[in-house]
Write an enzyme that holds these catalytic residues in place. Structure first.
Site, PDB file in Angstrom:
ATOM      1  N   SER A   1       0.846  -1.193   0.000  1.00  0.00           N
ATOM      2  CA  SER A   1       0.000   0.000   0.000  1.00  0.00           C
ATOM      3  C   SER A   1       0.882   1.244   0.000  1.00  0.00           C
ATOM      4  O   SER A   1       2.115   1.153   0.017  1.00  0.00           O
ATOM      5  CB  SER A   1      -0.914   0.009   1.228  1.00  0.00           C
ATOM      6  N   LYS A   2       0.242   2.400   0.007  1.00  0.00           N
ATOM      7  CA  LYS A   2       0.980   3.663  -0.072  1.00  0.00           C
ATOM      8  C   LYS A   2       1.965   3.845   1.075  1.00  0.00           C
ATOM      9  O   LYS A   2       2.971   4.525   0.933  1.00  0.00           O
ATOM     10  CB  LYS A   2       0.000   4.840  -0.113  1.00  0.00           C
ATOM     11  N   ARG A   3       1.658   3.229   2.214  1.00  0.00           N
ATOM     12  CA  ARG A   3       2.570   3.403   3.359  1.00  0.00           C
ATOM     13  C   ARG A   3       3.936   2.753   3.101  1.00  0.00           C
ATOM     14  O   ARG A   3       4.910   3.060   3.783  1.00  0.00           O
ATOM     15  CB  ARG A   3       1.953   2.832   4.632  1.00  0.00           C
ATOM     16  N   HIS A   4       3.985   1.849   2.129  1.00  0.00           N
ATOM     17  CA  HIS A   4       5.253   1.197   1.799  1.00  0.00           C
ATOM     18  C   HIS A   4       6.053   1.969   0.755  1.00  0.00           C
ATOM     19  O   HIS A   4       7.176   1.603   0.431  1.00  0.00           O
ATOM     20  CB  HIS A   4       4.997  -0.229   1.269  1.00  0.00           C
ATOM     21  N   GLY A   5       5.474   3.033   0.206  1.00  0.00           N
ATOM     22  CA  GLY A   5       6.169   3.808  -0.816  1.00  0.00           C
ATOM     23  C   GLY A   5       5.388   3.851  -2.111  1.00  0.00           C
ATOM     24  O   GLY A   5       4.167   3.705  -2.133  1.00  0.00           O
TER      25      GLY A   5
END
Length: 466
Positions: A241-245
């Site tokens: 997801s976006k939290r991973h980049g």
């Protein structure tokens, strides 16, 4: 003679090309290309509210960057709606589907009662076996007659045999009340008409396979080989997801990762060929097989990606690498290189590409050839240009005016000069780096001098000494 392999990538144009979708496209591309087959592209644009031309273009651009060429024209699923409806109406005429006049309120009431009584909430329409003469003149959907007994076995090349009890399958809607086909019908009809032999997709579609097999069976069509691949997770083991980049393939282009490195990494993400980590496209096409895909989710590791990208950049042809850098600058919205800069970069490429993992890293190493006089040293480099150092550079300049301009001669002159100054070359290197590049960390002093040439080198040393 075996049937030629035909694979497809079928994204929904509701956003960018997700990195997981890029890997799915890559797996389909490799499987087809390695077997002399066809790789087709279908845009599943039936969701008119969310599908946009911009998103379609983003998918095409992402695939172009990754080098995933497809055969034939891009197919629009929405444009084939009449064909999808034709299949549903044929099933209706053959008694394999039926008109259902149940309202949403009636369906909700059925499910509430079933839940209260502890029964399955899968809707069982009273219209399944109704006499057509009793049909009211009102809106209706068309449902397929799902098998009520027995089991459906999904023979999957990755997951193995997956068995689903038919009692878990509902009479799936084929045509909505307004006559438009549903996604599940459209996918099957399109795959059949396109001659798709292998459906390689994310394992979030695994349950769909059993429902889609109802349509294949009712139409008497051959079921393709299923291959449902595990999704990509982040380093923490959770769904990417976006939290991973970055999630979009083109974001990695803008960050300056070479396409060859990204292809290598994505191929290796969830698939293996022994212990091989680094390989080129030809090897990937030859080696790639569905048997090598693991059943567990793969974890996205940025360090592994960077490591592979560094290896690919080091081994790339200099001119090809320069072309890809030009494309990167365009994608990143940065100014194109001037002709003199491009020529200088090409000359410097053999040593600036070594140990560079991204194009920005490479361009940073090549700063000395991309910048022009007067060189403005940064803070750290300025400290190397004190009064004593400037004096040494002033004394050094005459020694370089007549020396043969090759590496051995330059090394000899600079080392002899350092001895004459009562110091070591290491003490001379700092001021030279500051004068030639305006940086404290640069490529080899000799590499820079050779690329800059005698005239430019002397000009920069004179500027610094002054």
């Amino acid at each position: 003679m075996s049937q030629p392999v035909v694979t497809r990538f079928a994204p929904s144009p509701t956003g960018f090309l997700h990195i997981g979708g890029a890997r799915t496209a890559l797996f389909n591309w490799l499987f087809a290309r390695g077997r002399g087959g066809k790789f087709l592209l279908r845009i599943e644009d039936t969701d008119r509210a969310r599908s946009t031309p911009e998103a379609t273009q983003a998918i095409l651009d992402g695939m172009a960057w990754l080098g995933l060429d497809h055969d034939g024209e891009v197919i629009s699923q929405f444009a084939r709606a009449d064909r999808h409806a034709e299949v549903a109406n044929r099933l209706l005429a053959e008694g394999k589907a039926y008109k259902c006049f149940a309202t949403q309120d009636e369906i909700a009431a059925f499910r509430e009662a079933a839940k209260a009584e502890g029964r399955s909430t899968l809707y069982q329409s009273p219209w399944r076996d109704a006499d057509p003469d009793t049909h009211p003149d009102m809106p209706h959907v068309v449902r397929i007659k799902a098998p009520r007994d027995g089991e459906t076995v999904i023979r999957d090349a990755v997951q193995g045999d997956v068995t689903i009890r038919n009692s878990q399958l509902d009479d799936m809607v084929l045509l909505r009340g307004d006559g438009t086909p549903v996604y599940m019908l459209a996918v099957v009809v399109d795959d059949h008409d396109m001659g798709v032999t292998h459906v390689i997709r994310g394992d979030d579609h695994l349950n769909n396979a059993a429902r889609q097999m109802m349509i294949y069976g009712a139409m008497g069509w051959n079921v393709p080989t299923w291959a449902h691949i595990p999704l990509i997770h982040g380093p923490d083991g959770k769904k990417l997801s976006k939290r991973h980049g970055a999630l979009g393939a083109q974001e990695y282009q803008v960050m300056g990762y070479p396409a060859a490195g990204m292809r290598n990494y994505l191929t290796r993400l969830g698939w293996s060929h022994g212990d091989d980590e680094f390989f080129d496209d030809a090897q990937a096409k030859e080696w790639f097989d569905l048997n090598g895909i693991g059943k567990s989710p793969a974890r996205f590791d940025l360090k592994k990606l960077e490591n592979l990208c560094g290896q690919h950049m080091a081994g790339m042809d200099d001119a090809a690498l320069q072309q890809e850098i030009s494309a990167f600058l365009t994608a990143a919205g940065q100014p194109a290189l001037k002709q003199s800069q491009a020529e200088g970069l090409l000359a410097a490429m053999p040593f600036v590409k070594e140990r560079s993992k991204t194009f920005p890293e490479l361009l940073d190493k090549a700063h000395f050839i991309l910048t022009g006089r007067p060189i403005t040293p940064d803070d750290k480099a300025s400290k190397a240009l004190d009064t004593v150092s400037r004096g040494m550079l002033s004394q050094l300049t005459p020694h370089l005016q007549t020396v043969t301009w090759d590496r051995n001669s330059l090394e000899a002159v600079l080392n002899d000069f350092a001895v004459d100054q009562g110091t070591k070359f290491g003490k001379l290197a700092g001021p030279l780096r500051a004068a030639l590049a305006g940086r404290a960390v640069t490529p080899s002093v000799f590499d820079m001098m050779l690329v800059l040439g005698r005239k430019e080198t002397l000009a920069r040393l004179t500027d610094a000494a002054a």
